[in-house]
Design a protein around this motif. Structure first.
Motif, PDB file in Angstrom:
ATOM      1  N   GLU A 131      40.935  37.076  -9.643  1.00  0.00           N
ATOM      2  CA  GLU A 131      40.415  35.714  -9.808  1.00  0.00           C
ATOM      3  C   GLU A 131      39.528  35.306  -8.641  1.00  0.00           C
ATOM      4  O   GLU A 131      38.475  34.705  -8.826  1.00  0.00           O
ATOM      5  CB  GLU A 131      41.578  34.732  -9.948  1.00  0.00           C
ATOM      6  CG  GLU A 131      41.131  33.309 -10.251  1.00  0.00           C
ATOM      7  CD  GLU A 131      42.283  32.389 -10.600  1.00  0.00           C
ATOM      8  OE1 GLU A 131      42.076  31.159 -10.610  1.00  0.00           O
ATOM      9  OE2 GLU A 131      43.386  32.896 -10.857  1.00  0.00           O
ATOM     10  N   ARG A 132      39.950  35.639  -7.421  1.00  0.00           N
ATOM     11  CA  ARG A 132      39.142  35.265  -6.253  1.00  0.00           C
ATOM     12  C   ARG A 132      37.821  36.027  -6.218  1.00  0.00           C
ATOM     13  O   ARG A 132      36.792  35.470  -5.827  1.00  0.00           O
ATOM     14  CB  ARG A 132      39.937  35.561  -4.965  1.00  0.00           C
ATOM     15  CG  ARG A 132      41.033  34.590  -4.708  1.00  0.00           C
ATOM     16  CD  ARG A 132      40.503  33.171  -4.483  1.00  0.00           C
ATOM     17  NE  ARG A 132      39.735  33.082  -3.248  1.00  0.00           N
ATOM     18  CZ  ARG A 132      38.599  32.392  -3.132  1.00  0.00           C
ATOM     19  NH1 ARG A 132      38.082  31.757  -4.175  1.00  0.00           N
ATOM     20  NH2 ARG A 132      37.968  32.339  -1.979  1.00  0.00           N
ATOM     21  N   PHE A 133      37.854  37.267  -6.634  1.00  0.00           N
ATOM     22  CA  PHE A 133      36.616  38.053  -6.647  1.00  0.00           C
ATOM     23  C   PHE A 133      35.600  37.397  -7.579  1.00  0.00           C
ATOM     24  O   PHE A 133      34.414  37.314  -7.264  1.00  0.00           O
ATOM     25  CB  PHE A 133      36.913  39.485  -7.093  1.00  0.00           C
ATOM     26  CG  PHE A 133      35.980  40.506  -6.521  1.00  0.00           C
ATOM     27  CD1 PHE A 133      36.033  40.834  -5.175  1.00  0.00           C
ATOM     28  CD2 PHE A 133      35.051  41.153  -7.319  1.00  0.00           C
ATOM     29  CE1 PHE A 133      35.166  41.782  -4.626  1.00  0.00           C
ATOM     30  CE2 PHE A 133      34.182  42.089  -6.785  1.00  0.00           C
ATOM     31  CZ  PHE A 133      34.232  42.409  -5.432  1.00  0.00           C
ATOM     32  N   PHE A 134      36.082  36.909  -8.721  1.00  0.00           N
ATOM     33  CA  PHE A 134      35.201  36.243  -9.689  1.00  0.00           C
ATOM     34  C   PHE A 134      34.717  34.897  -9.147  1.00  0.00           C
ATOM     35  O   PHE A 134      33.537  34.554  -9.270  1.00  0.00           O
ATOM     36  CB  PHE A 134      35.940  36.046 -11.010  1.00  0.00           C
ATOM     37  CG  PHE A 134      35.116  35.337 -12.048  1.00  0.00           C
ATOM     38  CD1 PHE A 134      34.087  35.994 -12.720  1.00  0.00           C
ATOM     39  CD2 PHE A 134      35.365  33.997 -12.357  1.00  0.00           C
ATOM     40  CE1 PHE A 134      33.325  35.336 -13.673  1.00  0.00           C
ATOM     41  CE2 PHE A 134      34.597  33.333 -13.301  1.00  0.00           C
ATOM     42  CZ  PHE A 134      33.579  34.006 -13.965  1.00  0.00           C
TER      43      PHE A 134
ATOM     44  N   GLY B  50      35.200  28.060  -3.019  1.00  0.00           N
ATOM     45  CA  GLY B  50      35.323  27.905  -4.465  1.00  0.00           C
ATOM     46  C   GLY B  50      36.626  27.268  -4.902  1.00  0.00           C
ATOM     47  O   GLY B  50      36.788  26.919  -6.069  1.00  0.00           O
ATOM     48  N   ARG B  51      37.560  27.121  -3.978  1.00  0.00           N
ATOM     49  CA  ARG B  51      38.839  26.481  -4.303  1.00  0.00           C
ATOM     50  C   ARG B  51      38.832  25.058  -3.751  1.00  0.00           C
ATOM     51  O   ARG B  51      38.603  24.848  -2.558  1.00  0.00           O
ATOM     52  CB  ARG B  51      40.009  27.266  -3.732  1.00  0.00           C
ATOM     53  CG  ARG B  51      40.095  28.671  -4.291  1.00  0.00           C
ATOM     54  CD  ARG B  51      41.487  29.065  -4.673  1.00  0.00           C
ATOM     55  NE  ARG B  51      41.478  30.065  -5.730  1.00  0.00           N
ATOM     56  CZ  ARG B  51      42.560  30.706  -6.157  1.00  0.00           C
ATOM     57  NH1 ARG B  51      43.728  30.441  -5.618  1.00  0.00           N
ATOM     58  NH2 ARG B  51      42.476  31.580  -7.140  1.00  0.00           N
TER      59      ARG B  51
ATOM     60  N   LEU C 184      32.037  35.453  -6.648  1.00  0.00           N
ATOM     61  CA  LEU C 184      30.816  35.875  -7.344  1.00  0.00           C
ATOM     62  C   LEU C 184      30.075  34.659  -7.868  1.00  0.00           C
ATOM     63  O   LEU C 184      28.842  34.568  -7.761  1.00  0.00           O
ATOM     64  CB  LEU C 184      31.179  36.814  -8.498  1.00  0.00           C
ATOM     65  CG  LEU C 184      30.019  37.213  -9.440  1.00  0.00           C
ATOM     66  CD1 LEU C 184      28.958  38.000  -8.694  1.00  0.00           C
ATOM     67  CD2 LEU C 184      30.562  38.024 -10.622  1.00  0.00           C
ATOM     68  N   MET C 185      30.788  33.699  -8.439  1.00  0.00           N
ATOM     69  CA  MET C 185      30.176  32.489  -8.987  1.00  0.00           C
ATOM     70  C   MET C 185      29.524  31.634  -7.902  1.00  0.00           C
ATOM     71  O   MET C 185      28.680  30.790  -8.197  1.00  0.00           O
ATOM     72  CB  MET C 185      31.232  31.664  -9.736  1.00  0.00           C
ATOM     73  CG  MET C 185      31.763  32.303 -11.009  1.00  0.00           C
ATOM     74  SD  MET C 185      30.459  32.574 -12.280  1.00  0.00           S
ATOM     75  CE  MET C 185      30.031  34.306 -11.997  1.00  0.00           C
ATOM     76  N   HIS C 186      29.903  31.860  -6.655  1.00  0.00           N
ATOM     77  CA  HIS C 186      29.309  31.132  -5.534  1.00  0.00           C
ATOM     78  C   HIS C 186      28.252  31.972  -4.815  1.00  0.00           C
ATOM     79  O   HIS C 186      27.853  31.652  -3.692  1.00  0.00           O
ATOM     80  CB  HIS C 186      30.393  30.681  -4.547  1.00  0.00           C
ATOM     81  CG  HIS C 186      31.112  29.443  -4.990  1.00  0.00           C
ATOM     82  ND1 HIS C 186      32.056  29.449  -5.997  1.00  0.00           N
ATOM     83  CD2 HIS C 186      31.002  28.139  -4.587  1.00  0.00           C
ATOM     84  CE1 HIS C 186      32.507  28.220  -6.192  1.00  0.00           C
ATOM     85  NE2 HIS C 186      31.890  27.412  -5.352  1.00  0.00           N
TER      86      HIS C 186
END
Length: 199
Positions: free
Chosen positions: A153-156, A66-67, A159-161
């Motif tokens: 932030e990383r947890f979110f 995600g990054r 989740l989006m992925h």
């Protein structure tokens, strides 16, 4: 399970704090915000080619999912355990400008590292951050608030992925050097904060 006594900073808050810090402490603040590193770990920062890290868990293939447009570095936790971290391309450029021609030995408390960058770390950086946060925002959550922000932030992002809860806990744990229970404590604090704001 006890929650962690900290509150995550937002990016805009970190920006306000960093604006009034010295160059090397500003670098450390953005590194902690972008990568979730601890104060002592900052001194151990190395480019990826300087440290070999064995991949031992399947979830490591999902590190930093995600990054985008990131550069991989590594840090050591002081107990001989190293891990990869990811920083933005913009921060990477600033870090490399601060890279030392010859690493220097730095020591504090019970740890000792060869520091390869002109960057803040340890107690001096923690004190700088707290003072600048008090000055810029009129309060401070301490440097733990930067680590907390990274975890939330990383947890979110994961989740989006479409990554499941337990896998997210495992991935964030690998990215921060924390065990599953410690990651959950940070997330509990965030959940409680949201509940209070809704009420």
């Amino acid at each position: 399970m006890k929650r962690v006594e900290s509150v995550p900073y937002t990016r805009s808050q970190v920006s306000e704090i960093a604006q009034i810090q010295t160059g090397k402490n500003r670098l450390a603040t953005w590194l902690a915000f972008e990568a979730g590193v601890k104060p002592s770990e900052i001194a151990s920062l190395r480019p990826p080619e300087c440290r070999t890290i064995e991949i031992r868990k399947a979830t490591e293939s999902q590190l930093f999912l995600g990054r985008e447009d990131v550069v991989i570095y590594s840090v050591d936790n002081g107990q001989g355990e190293a891990r990869h971290i990811a920083v933005s391309a913009q921060l990477h450029q600033k870090l490399e400008k601060a890279r030392l021609g010859c690493p220097k030995r730095v020591e504090e408390d019970d740890w000792s590292y060869l520091c390869g960058y002109n960057i803040g770390y340890g107690h001096a950086w923690v004190q700088s951050f707290t003072e600048c946060s008090d000055s810029a925002l009129r309060y401070s959550h301490g440097t733990q608030g930067l680590r907390h922000a990274y975890i939330v932030e990383r947890f979110f992002e994961l989740l989006m992925h479409g990554v499941g809860h337990d896998e997210r806990v495992g991935i964030v744990g690998l990215e921060t050097g924390l065990g599953p229970e410690s990651v959950k404590k940070y997330l509990m604090t965030r959940a409680e904060s949201r509940s209070r704001s809704v009420a």
